[in-house]
Structure formats: C-alpha cells, structure tokens
Design an enzyme around this catalytic site. Structure first.
Site, PDB file in Angstrom:
ATOM      1  CB  SER A  58       4.264   9.263  -5.650  1.00 48.47           C
ATOM      2  OG  SER A  58       4.871   8.295  -4.674  1.00 48.47           O
ATOM      3  CB  SER A  64       7.932   7.818  -5.344  1.00 44.93           C
ATOM      4  OG  SER A  64       7.049   7.357  -6.306  1.00 44.93           O
ATOM      5  CE  LYS A  90       4.424   9.401  -1.345  1.00 48.49           C
ATOM      6  NZ  LYS A  90       5.193   8.481  -1.947  1.00 48.49           N
TER       7      LYS A  90
END
Ligand SMILES: [Zn+2]
Lengths: 492, 476
Positions: free
Chosen positions: A155, A179, A80
């Site tokens: 996210s 997320s 990420k």
C-alpha cells in the site's frame, strides 16, 4: 556532479551540515523535481511548498548560528498519507478523512523534525493501507516510474514511487503484510519493515495493530540505516514499542558477510515463483556466497497458511480500528442522515471504498459469536506456529533470503477484479509481519521487461543490524547499477 | 405457590485516580464540557492507549478486599459496539481473563451473616456522556468522562431479597471508601448498580428468566426497584404469564419499573484481545505491596471496636461508617476518653453539628484530643453534661480548647454547697405553691423545681449536688 534530488540522503545531510549546500537549495531542487515529474507519477497527494522552504530556511539559520544540525539535516522526507501531522491533512487516501487535520504529530514525524529533516508533503497509498497496488486510493492513481502503465505496488505505493522518481530523498511508509517491501521491490528501491515494536506506532492511523510497523523506503541501504537510527526506539506513547536498545545501524554496514549463515526457505522457491524472478534471486544468493556467506536450506512448514491467517487477523483488527470513522466527530459525515443509525450506515457506505468495506465485513464476520473460535482463535494459533517456524529456522541460520514479490510490477486493473489474486502479491512478505521479525527488500536486477525485482532479507527479532549488513554487502557487490527509471532519466 | 427471588448484582465503580485510565487527562469530568480531553480519550486516528498503573493498584486493592484471586496474567479486550458516546466505537474492557475473580463478601443482613460470591472484578474505560436538549434541542457529547477508569464488580446470583441487595451495596460502598478506591457518589454516577432479577418456585433449582434493572439513583431506590420487580415477576407468573428477558428502568416518583429495551438476541460485542496493550502482569511482589498497604477493613474494625472498646454492634457500625470517623474515634480513645462516652458524643452532638454544617467529623474544628478533654471535664465535675453541649458547640465553632471556653464563658460548674444552698433557697422562696404541693405528696413537682434551680444557676449548678440540696431543703 548529479543534481541534488538524485543524491542519497546521507550525502545531502553531510553537505548541508558542512554548508556545502543550503537546505533551501536542496529543498527547492526537490520541489522543482516534484513539479517536473509528479504530474505523471502522481505520488504526492499534497505538497507543502511554503512550509518546506520555511523549514529549510530555519535549518540554514540554525547552521549559520553555529548550532549543530541533526542527522537528517535538510533531507526531504515524504510521508505516507496515514502518518498524523499537524501540517497539512492526514487523509489516509480515503474519502472518509478527506481534509482531516490531525491535532498532533506522529512520534516518527516528531523524530524526523528533531533530526532537522524537511517535510515536503504527503504521498499516496491504498485507502487505509489496504491493498497491494495503490489502486485503492480514493485520491489519485500513482504510477510506477519504471513503467507508467504499471502500478507502483502498495500500500505504500506513493512512498515507493516518490523515492524512485527522485521526488524525495527518502519516504516513510507502513508495512502490515508487505506494504513497504513489495512497493519498494516493484519500484526498485530499498524498503525496510522493522521488528514489531521497534518503531512507535503512535500517530500511525491503524490498520491492523498487531502487524503494522512504520519503516523507511530509501535509495540505498545506508540511507535505510540512517533513517532507522532516527525513527527506532521506545516511545512512552506506544505500549507495544519495545525498550530494546537501538544500535547505530550505519556502523553495522561493514561490507562483511563471511561466515554468516543464510537460510533459504524451500517453501519460498516453488513453482509459484516465476523463472525470471527466481533467476534474479539465485544470482543474488550467489553474490553473497562469493562474499563468504554460507547457505543452508531451511523449512518454514506453515508458510502456506500465512495468507489465510493474515486475512483473518488483519481484517478483524481493522474492523475495530476503523469503527471510529462514523461521522460523529471528524471526517466525512453523510449529509442525509436522519437518525444515528442512518448516520453510521450512510457515512460508512459512502466514506469507505470497496476494499475497505470488504475487509471490515470480513473482520466483523470472523469475530462474530459462533465464528470466533473457528476463525480468529484458530488463526492466532496458526500465527503462533508460523512464529515457531521462524524461531526454528533462525537456530540454523542468521538471516533468511527470499524473493520479495512473486512478480514484478503489474498493469493497472490486472488484479483489481480478483481480490484473492491481489492478496497473493504478499505471499512472501506476510510471514514476517505475522512473526513480528524485520524484513528488507533490496533491488536485485531488472526483468527483461525493464521492471525491478526485489530481494527480501529477514532476520531475528530486533536484529535489523545483521539484516542491514547482509543487504549492504549485497548492494556493494551485486555488480550492476540498478540505474534510474525512465521517468527519472527522461524528465531530469 | 411460594416463590423465591434470585438476584445477582453488577456494580460499576469509577476509580478515584488523578488521571484517566489510558491517557494523562484529569478525571474531573465536572469541568467545563470537553476541557479534560486529549487526542487519546477523543479516539482520534492514530492514538494508542497507555494503561495507568494506579488503576491496576486500586483494582487489585478492591479485589483483595473482596477476597478475590488476583490474576498473575490478565489482558485487556475490545468490546465492540456503536454509540455516539464511545469515541472509538469499542470500549477497552476485560473479557475472559479479568484482573480479579472468585472472591466473596460477608454481609450483615436480615437473619445474620450472608456470604455473597464475587464472580469477578474487571477494569474498563468509562464512555463519554451524551448531553441532550442543548443549544435549541440539539444533542452533544461531553468527552470529559471518556476514559475515566471503571471497575465492574459482578456477584454470583446469591441474593434472595431486596434487603440483602441493600446491605451488600452499603457494605461494598464502605469498603470502597475505606480503600480510597472511589468516592462512591451515586448521584454523580461514580457508583452504578444493576440488578439481575429472576424468581422461581421455592425449592426449584432452575433459574427463571431474568430482567435487568439499571439506572437507579440511590441504594434505597435500588432496594425499592428490586422489591417491585420481584413482586411484578411473581404476579406475572401467578397469573400464568411469562417473564420477558429485558432491561427495565426505574421511575422513582411513580415507584414502578418499566420496560426499556428488549434483550436483542443478536447483540454481539465481538470481543477480542486489545492488540495495543501488553498483558497486565501483576506478580507476587506487586500483589504483596498492595496487600501490605490495605487499611483495616470495615468488618474487622467493627469487630475490634466491639471487642476491644465494648461498643454495641449498632454503635460500632455507626462509628466505623467512614474511615475518618473510625480513626477519629480511636484518636479520642487513645488519649484516655471512655470509649462508650466518646462514641455517644460523636454519634450525638458532634454528628449533629457536622450534619448541620455539612462537614465530616474528622474534618471539623474539634480535634479528637479536645473532645477527649471535654469528656474529661465532665468526668471530673468541672462542667455538667448539659453545659458540655454548649461547650462543644463553641469548640465546633471556634476550634478552641474546652478549658479555654469554660473559662472564657464562666461555665465552670457550681459545686460549692453554700452557693447552691443560696440558689435553692431563692427558688423555694419564689415558688411557695409548688413547695406546698410537694409537701402534700406530689413528688413530681421536684422536677420542676430542679429545672428552676438549673435555670437560676444558668445551667452551671452541679446537678447531682443541687438535687441533694433541693431534696434536703424540701424535706426540712
Ligand atoms: Zn485524554
């Protein structure tokens, strides 16, 4: 035999260790896969082609020298965009950090390297992890491999999409209010938020420090256990990482749930849950009952306050955490500033997107003198009550089973105009962060529209082992193959 | 109308630890700019603080020395404000639960002993340092100081005069030095004092509007600044004006304070608990470990030196000025030297030699045993007090034992009567006029002749004996 990019991480690591395949061959397969599908999925914000191949070659050389290889030998892991790496950039999908190079590696990144993983690049996310659809990325629009008109969730949307589209063996994400679990559910993969304190946050660009936790998004539960074995454990660089022993999580996957008590919190099965999603979750519960688990209805009476508490505490912490992005030392710096105050205002106004600015203002407000007691302090008190709810529930059961998300993947733009609607995407996942307990999302079927649904399992603090055991047992006996998303089938 | 000043002090002390409070960097911030830095003290994205336990140790020690209660459980908080020298744009500090609170310090000041209440002492990190006027007028930030541990010590508004403020600062500094908690170098900013000053009609209970005076370079200047500010406020009030709440700077050259910053009523630090750090838990055992390791503090030592060694209050204060000096004194006395004489030599010649060469008494070449031996040589008549000055200077320079120096230089006192009689006779023969004057009743001439005797003996004449022989010869 399926292509290497379709294989599970534990299969790849096994094959690389024995020499059945070279790390270079595996890495190339994934890089080719990225070339083939990422133009449509847009999961990656940067691909480290040469570095990944060089790293793979080094792993092969190590094996050729007769040295033992790590548990993730040759396994390509996507990161990420908020995990700090000395390789490439760490932009948090924000204009503010576009091109920013971290001077150090996050602890989890170091651990992955030490386990001989290969790092093919960074994947997209909502800017600074604020969002539930990855639409808040300032870099690109990541699509859901199951339906390119739909969001991948967020996210950690890039992490979930890259796993679902076979663009990596697994990915790391971060979970502050859902997320990891929510995008995993929306993209049909497995996603784990470990207990707060299980995984070092050193090198995770902070959103809300008391809630953030790094975790894996994988293709199955066994890979999740394998990844957790590597990333969990006390880190002297993170004062909030716990000195709790880390068991071998793969050894906990016994396939057995006989006698385990599964709590069904009644507050999660209300009318807010669509009938199709409810049906998927109920069928999953039935599978576990068939395997000998007992179910018991429990109550988490403060559940309704979760979203409100979360949207006070997380912006409050974020308002301080993001204060350092001011154009003085690194990252975006507005060229027109004449004074220091100008520099702050212009840099922040242009560097941060709308949602990030909204949360900074929200957080600044709730911490302001005269409002602190009414908002932040009260939210902390309710947070303690939510924690207490879980303690009481876990006196009656070993794990809690709920849906992960109230809806499957939604269309782009469907919720962007209404932040509150977007915030409700996380109603089932937020409580685990507030209570600091672990949670996992496992695919539990496809809706009539062909979109994945996710089953959430939560456990006691530091009892990821039981959580994984239940998830794994369900996965083994769910009686269907979740299959591959259309993008995977079409472009293979 | 008669006015009374009400003053409270806030002192920031840089704790003398090897590494910074939240990272492993060296606290030496005088190194080349931005060399003692790392991602943590630069506030890079993703970094986290780790609390240095030595900072807690030193803070607890100071708290105990100031008679504070040590919180079993305290926490760190974030103090949010924007400034280029603050890399995270928040400072990790302590807000509502400081490590130390509710203490006091007794100071010796005008009119006797005064008890100053210590409200609290809390840990925090030092910001970096903005450097202006570099590279063609630009400004830069030196992060070497970023994350150096600070202890902020806040008093009750218990001072009524500038002298009391001075005496408090002097006592506090001495304690900090005794504890090894800080080097207290004000010029380098390791001790920064801020005074909150207000005045009110004498007898009134209500506090007046206060101003804050900060950034003063020394204790003396602090005292002057406080004095000035008290007078200024009284003048403003007497003329019917009002005091504005503000921060004032001090112009040491002009001797005036000046308005720096009006107190923005809107300044809101939005404190909240630091989520990256666990609570600071100092259990009884930890507190006891620190307490047991505390040195004897200056006040106790002064008292003991007066009572056990018969020193005057003044001497006791000078001799205990530093821990090293007091230890030195005790070492001299321990090997048998007379305490009063030891103190005199230390405060006199030895201190002068040390000051001249900028060395601490306890670090100079004269070891306590040698000083005691030298005092012994005076007492047994081997050398005179005057010769001793020369001997001490040689000891200071060479580090040799006094006996060795006396022998090498042939400085043994002449106590042989016949030898002294010869010298006296030479002097009398050479000064017939003075002898005549003495005999005609001018007694004071004897002093001159005695000086001539000492000169002729190159200072080695036993003064007492020589004086007797001279007297006898003059009366003959
Ligand atoms: Zn540092």
């Amino acid at each position: 035999m399926s292509a290497w990019h379709e294989r599970r991480a534990h299969e790849i690591a096994g094959a690389v260790r024995t020499g059945a395949v070279s790390a270079v061959e595996v890495t190339r397969a994934f890089l080719e896969r990225i070339d083939a599908v990422d133009g449509e999925v847009n999961a990656y914000t940067e691909v480290w082609r040469a570095e990944a191949e060089a790293r793979a070659a080094a792993i092969d050389a190590k094996r050729d020298r007769g040295e033992a290889l790590g548990a993730l030998a040759g396994v390509p892991v996507a990161l990420k965009a908020l995990l700090c790496t000395t390789e490439g950039t760490t932009d948090c999908s924000s204009r503010m950090l576009k091109g920013f190079r971290s001077p150090y590696d996050a602890t989890v990144v170091r651990r992955l390297r030490d386990a001989d993983a290969v790092l093919p690049g960074k994947v997209n996310m909502d800017e600074f992890a604020m969002g539930s659809s990855t639409e808040n990325s300032a870099i690109k629009k990541t699509r859901n491999p199951w339906n390119l008109d739909c969001v991948p969730g967020g996210s950690s949307g890039g992490s979930a999409a890259s796993v679902a589209a076979d663009e990596c063996a697994f990915a790391l994400g971060s979970d502050t209010g859902g997320s990891i679990r929510q995008p995993a559910a929306l993209c049909g993969c497995v996603g784990v938020k470990p207990t707060y304190g299980r995984v070092s946050r050193y090198g995770l660009v902070a959103f809300a420090s008391s809630l953030d936790q790094i975790g894996p998004l994988t293709k199955d539960v066994e890979d999740a256990a394998l990844a957790l074995n590597i990333i969990c454990g006390r880190d002297p660089m993170d004062a909030t990482s716990a000195a709790v022993p880390v068991p071998d999580f793969t050894a906990s996957l016994t396939g057995e749930v006989k006698g385990l008590r599964i709590g069904l919190p009644k507050e999660y099965f209300t009318s807010q849950l669509g009938s199709e999603m409810r049906e998927k979750v109920e069928r999953a519960i039935a599978v576990l009952e068939e395997q000998g688990a007992e179910t018991v209805e429990v109550s988490l009476p403060h559940t309704d306050h979760g979203v409100a508490v979360y949207y006070i505490i997380s912006p409050a912490e974020a308002s301080a955490n993001l204060a350092r992005f001011d154009g003085v030392r690194y990252g975006f710096r507005h060229p027109d500033a004449e004074t220091v105050d100008d520099l702050y205002v212009l840099t922040k106004s242009d560097g941060f997107g709308t949602e990030v600015q909204r949360r900074i203002m929200l957080g600044t407000y709730v911490l302001s003198s005269g409002y602190y007691d009414a908002y932040y302090l009260k939210a902390q008190k309710v947070r303690a009550l939510i924690r207490q709810d879980f303690d009481r529930a876990f006196a009656q059961c070993d794990v809690l089973v709920t849906p992960t998300s109230p809806t499957p993947a939604f269309r782009f733009g469907e919720k962007t105009d209404d932040p509150l609607e977007m915030y409700l995407s996380d109603i089932y996942t937020i409580s685990a962060n507030l209570a600091a307990i672990p949670g996992i999302s496992v695919p539990c079927g496809l809706t009539s529209a062909g979109l994945p649904a996710g089953l959430q399992i939560m456990a006691r603090h530091f009892d990821e082992a039981t959580m994984l055991r239940v998830a794994h047992c369900y996965e083994q006996h769910r009686g269907f193959d979740p299959g591959k998303p259309p993008i995977a089938r079409g472009a293979a | 109308m008669e006015y009374e000043a009400v003053i409270g002090m806030e002192v920031h002390v840089e704790l003398d630890t090897r590494s910074k409070v939240f990272c492993a960097c060296s606290t030496d911030f005088h190194a080349e700019p931005n060399t003692n830095v790392c991602p943590i003290c630069l506030g890079m994205p993703g970094t986290l603080p780790m609390l240095n336990r030595e900072v807690v140790n030193k803070s607890v020690a100071v708290g105990l020395a100031l008679n504070c209660t040590i919180a079993r459980w305290s926490k760190m908080d974030r103090k949010n404000y924007f400034y280029p020298d603050l890399p995270k744009n928040y400072q990790i500090s302590q807000y509502d639960l400081p490590l130390c609170h509710g203490g006091y310090l007794d100071i010796e000041t005008e009119g006797g002993t005064r008890r100053i209440g210590i409200t609290r002492a809390h840990m925090e990190e030092d910001p970096a340092r903005n450097v202006h006027g570099m590279m063609g007028g630009g400004s830069g930030v030196d992060f070497n100081r970023s994350g150096v541990p600070l202890l902020e010590i806040v008093t009750e508004p218990d001072f009524r005069s500038a002298q009391q403020v001075y005496d408090y600062l002097a006592e506090l500094k001495q304690i900090l030095l005794y504890l090894g908690a800080s080097d207290c170098n004000m010029e380098e900013g390791s001790l920064r004092a801020e005074a909150n000053i207000s005045v009110r009609p004498k007898g009134s209970e209500r506090l007046g509007t206060k101003t804050e005076v900060k950034n003063v370079a020394s204790f003396t200047q602090t005292m002057r600044a406080v004095e000035y500010e008290i007078k200024r406020q009284i003048r403003v009030l007497s003329e019917g004006g009002t005091i504005v709440q503000e921060t004032r700077g001090w112009d040491a050259e002009k001797g005036i304070s000046f308005s720096q910053r009006k107190k923005e009523s809107a300044h809101d630090y939005r404190y909240f608990p630091e989520p990256d750090l666990a609570p600071v838990v100092v259990d009884e055992a930890w507190e006891r470990r620190v307490r047991d390791a505390l040195p004897e503090l200056p006040a106790a030592r002064r008292k003991r030196f007066r009572e056990a060694h018969g020193l005057s209050a003044y001497d006791a204060r000078v001799i205990t000025a530093t821990r090293g000096m007091a230890d030195y004194f005790e070492a001299v006395v321990r090997v048998g030297a007379d305490p009063k004489k030891a103190a005199n030599w230390m405060m006199g010649d030895l201190q002068a030699l040390c000051t001249e060469t900028r060395v601490e008494v306890d670090a100079c070449a004269v070891c306590p045993e040698d000083l005691a031996a030298m005092i012994g040589l005076i007492e047994n008549g081997t050398i005179s007090g005057k010769i001793a000055k020369e001997v001490l200077a040689a000891m200071f320079e060479t580090g040799k034992h006094p006996k060795e120096i006396v022998e090498e230089k042939g400085l043994v006192q002449i106590s042989d009567s016949s030898e002294l009689e010869g010298i006296v006779q030479q002097v009398l023969d050479a000064n017939p006029n003075q002898v005549e004057q003495f005999r005609s009743g001018k007694d004071q001439v004897k002093g001159y002749l005695m000086g001539q005797v000492m000169k002729a003996s190159r200072g080695k004449a036993n003064p007492k004996l020589a004086s007797q022989i001279l007297e006898k010869a003059l009366r003959a």
